[in-house]
Every structure is written in C-alpha cells, then in structure tokens.
Design an enzyme around this catalytic site. Structure first.
Site, short mmCIF file in Angstrom:
data_model
loop_
_atom_site.label_atom_id
_atom_site.label_comp_id
_atom_site.label_asym_id
_atom_site.label_seq_id
_atom_site.Cartn_x
_atom_site.Cartn_y
_atom_site.Cartn_z
N HIS A 1 0.74 -1.20 0.08
CA HIS A 1 -0.22 -0.06 0.09
C HIS A 1 0.81 1.44 0.08
CE1 HIS A 1 -3.65 -2.09 0.27
NE2 HIS A 1 -3.38 -2.46 1.56
N ASP B 1 -2.58 -10.52 -2.51
CA ASP B 1 -3.30 -9.80 -1.37
C ASP B 1 -4.64 -9.49 -1.39
OD1 ASP B 1 -1.86 -8.43 1.60
OD2 ASP B 1 -3.81 -7.72 0.67
O1 LIG Z 1 -3.93 -6.29 4.90
C1 LIG Z 1 -3.53 -4.87 4.52
C2 LIG Z 1 -4.28 -3.99 5.64
C3 LIG Z 1 -5.61 -3.63 5.21
C4 LIG Z 1 -6.24 -2.96 6.40
C5 LIG Z 1 -5.76 -1.71 6.31
C6 LIG Z 1 -6.74 -0.51 7.10
C7 LIG Z 1 -7.92 -1.44 6.86
C8 LIG Z 1 -7.81 -2.76 6.18
N1 LIG Z 1 -3.51 -4.60 3.23
O2 LIG Z 1 -3.02 -5.68 2.25
ZN LIG Z 2 -4.27 -7.05 2.68
#
Ligand SMILES: O=C(CCC1CCCC1)NO
Ligand SMILES: [Zn+2]
Length: 370
Positions: free
Chosen positions: A143, A180
């Site tokens: 992310h 993912d």
């Molecule tokens: O596993 C993750 C994190 C996801 C969360 C981040 C905030 C709410 C969901 N990203 O691949």
């Molecule tokens: Zn994730």
C-alpha cells in the site's frame, strides 16, 4: 531447483502497539486496548511451522540487509523517508502516514531491513543462486505509495526491489502479481507510467484502500494497459481465484514476457481472515503458486520471488505459507492443512456466475496487452 527463504528475528520486533487495533483505545467509547491486527504473530507462527515441519532444511536461507536511502528513494520521496527516520528516533515512534500504521522507536531500521530483504531475495533469484524465493518480511509494503505509507505499510518493499533490479541492470521487464486481498495501490502507483513493469492485482472489490483497484485502472501514457485489476466480489473462493489466474493472470504474463515474476503474497484472502471476506484455502494458494511457477518456467527460467504482505489469522496463515513454500521448493512435508475439510466444504467455493462476469470483463481488458 533451489528455493530461497528470507526471515529475520527483527521482523518480529516491528512494534505496532496495542492502542491501534484499527481504533485508538478510548475507554469512554468502549474501546479497550487491542493488539494491532498487523502484529508479529502470524509471521512468527509461519516461520515456526516452516522450521517445525522440517521444510527449512530444504530451503536456502537468505539474510536481509537494510535498504539504503538511495535504494528507498528510487521509489519514495526523500521527504517520506526522512519523516519515517525522524519519527523512528522518537521515544514512542510514529506512523507511516495514515494514522492506522504505527511503528515503535527504531521502526525505520526494521522497515528498511524489510525493503532490503526484498532486494536480497530478488537478487538471489536473478543471480541464479536460487530459482525462486520467499521473503517473509515485515512490515508489509504494497500500500505504500511514493509519497506516503498507509495500510500498515511503511516502504513499498517489492517496488524497491523491482526498481533495484532495473537500476542495477539485473532486469528491466518485471511482472508483479498481487494476490493480497487488498488492492496493491502502492505498487500500482509506483509503476503507473512504466511500461516495463506489469502490475496485476487480484483483490476483494473495494475493501482497502476505498475506491481503489477498479477494473478501469489500467496505467497511463506509454504504460496504458500494463496495470491490470481484478476486483473480485466478496465471498470469492478457490474456483474464482483459479479462474482469474487461468484466464487473466497467466495470459497477461505470457503476453508481457517478464524477466522475473514478483508476487505480493498476502494470505488475507483466506477463509479465516478477519480483514476481508474471501474463501481461499492453503491448497488454493498452492495451486496459484503452481500456475505462476509454470508461467515463470515458460517465460523466465522459473524466476519467481514473493514478498510477504497481509494475512491476519494466526491459525491459518502458517498453513497457507507452508503450502506456498512446498510448491516453490517441490518438497512436501506431509503436514496436511487441518482446516481444509471445513473451508473447502464451504458452499460457493466453485466459480459463481457473478464472479465469472467480473473475470470476463478483466480478461477482455487485459487482451489489450496481447
Ligand atoms: O492487509 C492489508 C491492510 C488492510 C487494512 C488497512 C486498514 C483497514 C484494512 N493490506 O494488504
Ligand atoms: Zn491485505
């Protein structure tokens, strides 16, 4: 065929705290302290199973090194790297950028080690030291955008490794497959205008980040068509994932012709995950791995490297990871997934018509690559 395996104890020391499970502790609002979803347990338990199963003896251990500022800044703005470094020096640490992604004092060093671990694993594959590799790294990365961290991610580990391979002339044409359950927005953003990097994200529709990962996000400029998104409906099981990989992912890899395939390997599409609503199983991940290995064998001498991303079930992530590593290494441990009879028996594991419609649309759009 040799499989590299990268882990370091410090990945278990990345401190995401207890007052940011996703919401800060707030007694008046009834919010008790809660261990953050992105904590060490799922990763340390996966590493423990790799050891206890005996599989570790059949893997080539790889040791991470910290990514340098220069390497981080091939992806990230200097201001982001600097802010993480500064907040990491504070007694209580800081946050990657969205208020949901905390790190403790010294978090910079661990995040840099995760990105450097991705580089080490990618280089081990490109050099032929190993055929394929799994980097069990933490914090996750997919992310994190060039500008900021988010979604539990600080630096974009896989993107840093890809840019490193390009900058050092080890590879130029790189394919990224992100299974993912959440959209790989950071990786996509990094390569949005780079026609030499194909990014494919298969995720649950519109879970995280919000309004991200739609079918029509396809890259820009000369890179139009080199971003592929498959936003699967909630409840998608093994049948849907196998159909996506068979009809969209593998044909796109064949059309693109990468020199290496990188995988953002989160196990949060599993039937046991608290942060999404898909129904994947360990054997499902095994089959996806085998499909990618077949493609990599056809296209780039088997070169395949995976970086660990999400996955929040301490019970199930270890079995998903073991299945993937058994496929990568070709070594079976004899350990069966104890959850498989339950999860594979769920109604709806087969491909459903409404899921096939999304996959049809993604396959049609991906045709542009051909
Ligand atoms: O596993 C993750 C994190 C996801 C969360 C981040 C905030 C709410 C969901 N990203 O691949
Ligand atoms: Zn994730």
């Amino acid at each position: 065929m040799a499989t590299g395996y990268l882990w370091h104890e410090l990945f278990g020391w990345h401190d995401t705290g207890t007052n940011t499970g996703l919401f800060g502790s707030n007694p008046a609002a009834g919010l008790q302290p809660l261990q953050h979803f992105e904590n060490a347990e799922t990763k340390t338990r996966m590493n423990s199973l790799v050891g206890a199963s005996g599989l570790l003896e059949h893997l080539v251990p790889l040791a991470p090194r910290p990514a340098t500022d220069e390497e981080l800044q091939r992806v990230h703005r200097a201001a982001h790297v600097q802010r993480i470094r500064e907040e990491s020096a504070l007694p209580k640490g800081g946050d990657a950028g969205d208020g949901l992604s905390p790190f403790g004092h010294g978090g910079f060093e661990i995040a840099a080690l995760a990105a450097g671990g991705a580089i080490v694993a990618a280089e081990a594959v490109m050099s032929g030291q190993v055929t394929n590799a799994y980097a069990l790294i933490r914090p996750p990365g997919h992310h994190a955008t060039p500008e900021t961290g988010m979604g539990f991610c600080i630096f974009s580990n896989l993107a840093v490794a890809a840019r490193h391979l390009q900058a050092t002339g080890q590879a130029s044409r790189i394919a990224v497959v992100d299974w993912d359950v959440h959209h790989g927005n950071g990786t996509q953003a990094t390569f949005w205008e780079d026609p030499e990097v194909l990014t494919i994200s298969v995720h649950q529709d519109n879970v995280f980040p919000p309004d991200s990962g739609a079918l029509d996000e396809q890259g820009a400029g000369a890179a139009a068509g080199t971003a592929i998104n498959v936003p699967l409906p909630a409840g998608s099981g093994v049948g849907a994932y196998l159909d996506v990989f068979t009809r969209v992912v593998v044909p796109a890899l064949d059309a693109f012709g990468p020199e290496i395939v990188l995988v953002a390997s989160g196990f949060d599409a599993s039937a046991a995950d608290p942060l999404a609503r898909q129904m994947m199983t360990a054997n499902g991940y095994r089959q996806l791995t085998e499909l990618l290995m077949d493609a990599a064998n056809r296209l780039c001498d088997g070169r395949l490297m995976m970086t660990h991303e999400g996955g929040y079930s301490p019970a199930y992530v270890p079995f998903c990871g073991l299945a993937v590593l058994e496929a990568l290494s070709g070594h079976q441990t004899g350990i069966e997934d104890p959850f498989d009879p339950i999860f594979s028996g769920f109604a709806g594991q087969e491909l459903q018509p409404h899921q096939a419609e999304v996959i049809d649309a993604a396959a049609a759009l991906a045709q542009q690559l051909a």
